[in-house]
Design an enzyme around this catalytic site. Structure first.
Site, PDB file in Angstrom:
ATOM      1  N   ARG A  66       0.841  -1.196   0.000  1.00  0.00           N
ATOM      2  CA  ARG A  66       0.000   0.000   0.000  1.00  0.00           C
ATOM      3  C   ARG A  66       0.882   1.254   0.000  1.00  0.00           C
ATOM      4  NH1 ARG A  66      -5.874   0.437   0.031  1.00  0.00           N
ATOM      5  NH2 ARG A  66      -6.177   2.648   0.376  1.00  0.00           N
ATOM      6  N   ASN A 108     -11.134  16.630   0.455  1.00  0.00           N
ATOM      7  CA  ASN A 108     -12.082  15.553   0.182  1.00  0.00           C
ATOM      8  C   ASN A 108     -13.483  16.143   0.259  1.00  0.00           C
ATOM      9  OD1 ASN A 108     -13.144  13.010  -0.254  1.00  0.00           O
ATOM     10  ND2 ASN A 108     -12.827  12.298   1.841  1.00  0.00           N
ATOM     11  N   THR A 109     -14.416  15.500  -0.422  1.00  0.00           N
ATOM     12  CA  THR A 109     -15.813  15.892  -0.273  1.00  0.00           C
ATOM     13  C   THR A 109     -16.585  14.686   0.240  1.00  0.00           C
ATOM     14  OG1 THR A 109     -17.801  16.629  -1.410  1.00  0.00           O
ATOM     15  CG2 THR A 109     -16.153  15.546  -2.779  1.00  0.00           C
ATOM     16  N   HIS A 110     -17.436  14.924   1.238  1.00  0.00           N
ATOM     17  CA  HIS A 110     -18.136  13.813   1.903  1.00  0.00           C
ATOM     18  C   HIS A 110     -19.636  14.110   1.937  1.00  0.00           C
ATOM     19  CE1 HIS A 110     -18.660  10.417   4.535  1.00  0.00           C
ATOM     20  NE2 HIS A 110     -19.414  11.168   5.314  1.00  0.00           N
ATOM     21  N   ASP A 142      -6.712  14.365   6.417  1.00  0.00           N
ATOM     22  CA  ASP A 142      -5.662  14.023   7.383  1.00  0.00           C
ATOM     23  C   ASP A 142      -5.605  12.498   7.470  1.00  0.00           C
ATOM     24  OD1 ASP A 142      -7.644  13.127   9.081  1.00  0.00           O
ATOM     25  OD2 ASP A 142      -7.183  14.518  10.709  1.00  0.00           O
ATOM     26  N   GLY A 144      -6.901  10.367   9.346  1.00  0.00           N
ATOM     27  CA  GLY A 144      -8.117   9.675   9.799  1.00  0.00           C
ATOM     28  C   GLY A 144      -9.113   9.464   8.673  1.00  0.00           C
ATOM     29  N   ASP A 146     -12.307  10.588   7.153  1.00  0.00           N
ATOM     30  CA  ASP A 146     -13.217  11.745   7.137  1.00  0.00           C
ATOM     31  C   ASP A 146     -13.108  12.550   8.430  1.00  0.00           C
ATOM     32  OD1 ASP A 146     -14.171  10.972   4.605  1.00  0.00           O
ATOM     33  OD2 ASP A 146     -15.589   9.591   5.506  1.00  0.00           O
TER      34      ASP A 146
HETATM   35  C1  GRF Z   1     -20.050  12.007  -3.797  1.00  0.00           C
HETATM   36  O1  GRF Z   1     -21.278  12.115  -3.127  1.00  0.00           O
HETATM   37  C2  GRF Z   1     -18.902  11.843  -2.823  1.00  0.00           C
HETATM   38  O2  GRF Z   1     -19.008  12.608  -1.683  1.00  0.00           O
HETATM   39  C3  GRF Z   1     -19.055  10.384  -2.500  1.00  0.00           C
HETATM   40  O3  GRF Z   1     -19.308   9.775  -3.743  1.00  0.00           O
HETATM   41  C4  GRF Z   1     -19.956  10.727  -4.582  1.00  0.00           C
HETATM   42  C5  GRF Z   1     -19.136  10.870  -5.819  1.00  0.00           C
HETATM   43  O4  GRF Z   1     -19.866  11.415  -6.854  1.00  0.00           O
HETATM   44  N1  GRF Z   1     -17.893   9.876  -1.824  1.00  0.00           N
HETATM   45  P1  GRF Z   1     -19.228  11.734  -8.271  1.00  0.00           P
HETATM   46  O5  GRF Z   1     -18.346  10.543  -8.671  1.00  0.00           O
HETATM   47  O6  GRF Z   1     -18.435  12.998  -8.153  1.00  0.00           O
HETATM   48  O7  GRF Z   1     -20.404  11.880  -9.188  1.00  0.00           O
END
Ligand code: GRF
Length: 202
Positions: A66, A108-110, A142, A144, A146
């Site tokens: 990894r 990141n987007t969550h 980071d 962790g 999320d």
């Molecule tokens: C988003 O909701 C993201 O937060 C989640 O998966 C989705 C990805 O969507 N982890 P896309 O591939 O950008 O359409």
């Protein structure tokens, strides 16, 4: 100076597309310079190809450890001189070797309001819990899961007849707008992190 964005994807790539579209406006202050993935055959890579962007793929199973995968991912992002790396639906955790080089400038987007409902099933977990408000979070990555400092959040109301797919689609609408707005502001205004507090601008 326009910020150089490398976007990492694992799936549909609608967040990537929103960034590509935003960057078409010269006032946005950033350019997507490359798109990376951990797998082949995904819509996200097709979107990158349609936009004429270079792509790279690093599959975990092709590396003996990894840590080697992590290094290869960091090397590719560095090769494109990324100012910001954006995990946009990237379904792998980046590790210490990656964060040594991109810590503090990897987002990141969550699809939940962190710290509630971290992990792979943020939408499903929020729905099962029965919350009435959920949403999305842009955070600095980071070590962790999320767990990094929050940069921006947007609430989304849960409706009585929501299932996971319907709720996720509504969250993704908010998520794309939040990601585009947040990345653009960071690119144009800069940012600082003090402990858990992130501040965009001076
Ligand atoms: C988003 O909701 C993201 O937060 C989640 O998966 C989705 C990805 O969507 N982890 P896309 O591939 O950008 O359409």
């Amino acid at each position: 100076m326009r910020a150089r964005l490398v976007v990492l994807v694992s799936g549909e790539g609608t967040n990537l597309q929103a960034l590509i579209d935003a960057c078409a406006d010269k006032r946005y202050g950033a350019d997507v310079v490359a798109v990376g993935a951990d797998r082949d055959g995904i819509a996200g890579l097709a979107r990158a190809a349609r936009a004429g962007l270079p792509t790279f793929i690093h599959r975990v199973k092709e590396y003996s450890s990894r840590a080697d995968w992590d290094t290869a991912l960091a090397n590719s992002c560095a090769a494109y001189q990324a100012d910001l790396v954006i995990l946009a639906g990237f379904m792998k955790l980046v590790g210490p070797r990656f964060l040594d080089r991109f810590g503090g400038r990897c987002l990141n987007t969550h699809p939940a309001l962190l710290p509630s409902f971290p992990g792979m099933h943020g939408v499903r977990d929020a729905l099962s819990y029965g919350v009435k408000v959920t949403g999305c979070t842009v955070l600095i990555v980071d070590p962790g899961i999320d767990a990094g400092p929050v940069v921006a959040q947007c609430p989304v109301l849960v409706q009585d007849d929501d299932d996971e797919a319907a709720l996720h689609e509504r969250i993704k609408v908010a998520e794309r707008a939040l990601l585009v707005e947040t990345v653009g502001r960071m690119a144009r205004e800069g940012w600082s992190v003090h402990g858990r507090k992130v501040r965009i601008g001076s």
